[in-house]
Design an enzyme around this catalytic site. Structure first.
Site, PDB file in Angstrom:
ATOM      1  N   LYS A 102      31.623  48.770  41.192  1.00  0.00           N
ATOM      2  CA  LYS A 102      32.947  48.286  41.271  1.00  0.00           C
ATOM      3  C   LYS A 102      32.432  47.933  39.504  1.00  0.00           C
ATOM      4  O   LYS A 102      33.505  48.467  38.494  1.00  0.00           O
ATOM      5  CB  LYS A 102      33.706  47.788  42.341  1.00  0.00           C
ATOM      6  CG  LYS A 102      34.808  46.881  41.783  1.00  0.00           C
ATOM      7  CD  LYS A 102      34.877  45.245  42.715  1.00  0.00           C
ATOM      8  CE  LYS A 102      34.341  44.081  41.604  1.00  0.00           C
ATOM      9  NZ  LYS A 102      34.869  43.239  41.972  1.00  0.00           N
ATOM     10  N   ASP A 135      38.300  47.001  44.224  1.00  0.00           N
ATOM     11  CA  ASP A 135      38.139  45.606  44.536  1.00  0.00           C
ATOM     12  C   ASP A 135      38.815  45.181  46.261  1.00  0.00           C
ATOM     13  O   ASP A 135      39.353  45.966  46.670  1.00  0.00           O
ATOM     14  CB  ASP A 135      38.750  44.542  43.223  1.00  0.00           C
ATOM     15  CG  ASP A 135      40.578  44.648  43.258  1.00  0.00           C
ATOM     16  OD1 ASP A 135      40.697  45.610  44.227  1.00  0.00           O
ATOM     17  OD2 ASP A 135      40.542  44.182  42.611  1.00  0.00           O
TER      18      ASP A 135
END
Length: 402
Positions: free
Chosen positions: A270, A288
């Site tokens: 991420k 997320d």
């Protein structure tokens, strides 16, 4: 009928043989008697004794022959009965064997089909994105409620276009001036808001502007600066550790490759895609908590693992759309499509959302649930882009300003 005729023939032949044998033996006995009489003058008493013995032997032989003949007569009947019993038993056995074979034939296809069903239940093909490798484009997410693959792609892309019109200025909501500041800010954003990170990083970067400075920092001093972000001790170890790695392994520069970024302490896929997409312009999907929640709510995928979500959603869009798509979805999740109380009545993509109605549908009540600029509140960046300000966005307040 054939068996009865054969039995009769057997009995007749047995009886004939017995009579022939009996006659022969009787004739032999008679001849023996004549011989005994002829020799009477010579043998006397000895001949008489021989004649008596011969008579007894003949009688014994006759009795034995008679018994054999009787046994032979009885044998066909007994044989017939035994044959009948064996035949009946054989038929029962044959029926049981045939029944077992039939049952086995019926059961066999089911046993052969069982292994074929296992992959469908637990498929384990290339849906998992391997670290260091971009998401596979061949992943086919499951369509909700019978929705075809084509319909799912069209709906997903239309949602992205609608969100692009609502948030034309969507951008990363972390303040940064260079890749180093972005990677540190992204690591600090775990388990807290971007607003809190933006209020904290100005003091951090003012004291430690380069990787060399932060790598040589005293941990206790860094902890005091990062305390407002939560988990400040673990975050201090991460930012100091990644700064040392940048200095030792990459000459103080943030690498521009996914496989290098994920080797840094505290940096996962991420964080790596945030840096690649926003500091280097290389497409990537940022999965997320907001992104995960919304794509499942929209039924783009039913996966729960971030890597699988990344692969499934990435297969719905061209690679060039990945970075902006991440911004659109995350912005919508923070402002309108909240986790507990989605503002369904104020949602611009309500007609395309299969989860419409989970939140407040009354328009007036839904407006009160809006956050950030849509609800009249400041945004998350202290220094937002000019396009954001031109569209009515407000800068975030500095730390301690309320």
């Amino acid at each position: 009928m054939k068996k009865s005729s054969a039995s009769k023939k057997t009995a007749a032949s047995t009886e004939t043989a017995a009579n022939t044998e009996t006659g022969a033996r009787t004739e032999t006995a008679a001849n023996t008697g004549k011989a005994a009489s002829a020799g009477a003058g010579s043998g006397g008493k000895a001949a008489a004794k021989k004649t008596s013995a011969a008579k007894k032997a003949g009688a014994a032989k006759k009795t034995s022959a008679a018994k054999k003949a009787g046994a032979a007569k009885k044998t066909p009947a007994a044989t017939k009965a035994a044959t009948g019993q064996r035949s009946a038993a054989g038929q029962k056995t044959a029926k049981k064997t045939a029944a077992k074979k039939t049952a086995a034939k019926k059961a066999a296809p089911l046993k052969r089909q069982a292994p074929a069903k296992k992959p469908a239940v637990a498929p384990k093909k290339a849906t998992v994105a391997v670290k260091g490798v971009a998401p596979a484009k061949t992943v086919t997410p499951a369509s909700p409620r019978g929705e075809s693959r084509t319909a799912l792609v069209r709906r997903a892309r239309r949602i992205n276009r609608e969100l692009a019109e609502v948030y034309p200025y969507a951008h990363p909501e972390l303040d940064f001036e260079n890749p180093f500041q972005l990677v540190v800010a992204t690591v600090l954003s775990a388990q807290t808001t971007d607003l809190r990170v933006n209020q904290t990083t100005p003091a951090l970067f003012a004291k430690y502007p380069t990787p060399e400075d932060l790598a040589a920092a005293v941990p206790e001093e860094v902890e005091e600066i990062l305390r407002p972000t939560g988990f400040f001790r673990a975050k201090t170890r991460s930012v100091i550790g990644l700064s040392k790695a940048l200095v030792e392994d990459f000459g103080g520069e943030v690498p521009g490759r996914l496989e290098d970024l994920v080797k840094l302490p505290g940096v996962g896929r991420k964080t790596a895609f945030v840096v690649l997409g926003n500091a280097y312009g290389r497409p990537g999907i940022t999965v997320d908590t907001h992104f995960q929640r919304l794509v499942r709510r929209w039924r783009w995928t039913e996966e729960t693992d971030p890597d699988k979500i990344e692969a499934a959603v990435g297969a719905l869009f061209p690679k060039s759309d990945w970075t902006d798509l991440s911004h659109h979805v995350i912005w919508h999740g923070r402002r309108i499509c909240h986790a507990r109380k989605p503002a369904c009545g104020a949602c611009p993509i309500a007609p395309l959302c299969p989860a419409y109605g989970e939140g407040e549908t009354d328009p007036e009540k839904a407006k009160k649930l809006l956050k950030y600029e849509k609800g009249g509140f400041p945004g998350q960046r202290l220094k937002p882009p000019q396009a954001y300000l031109d569209a009515g966005g407000k800068p975030a307040p500095p730390l301690g300003a309320g």
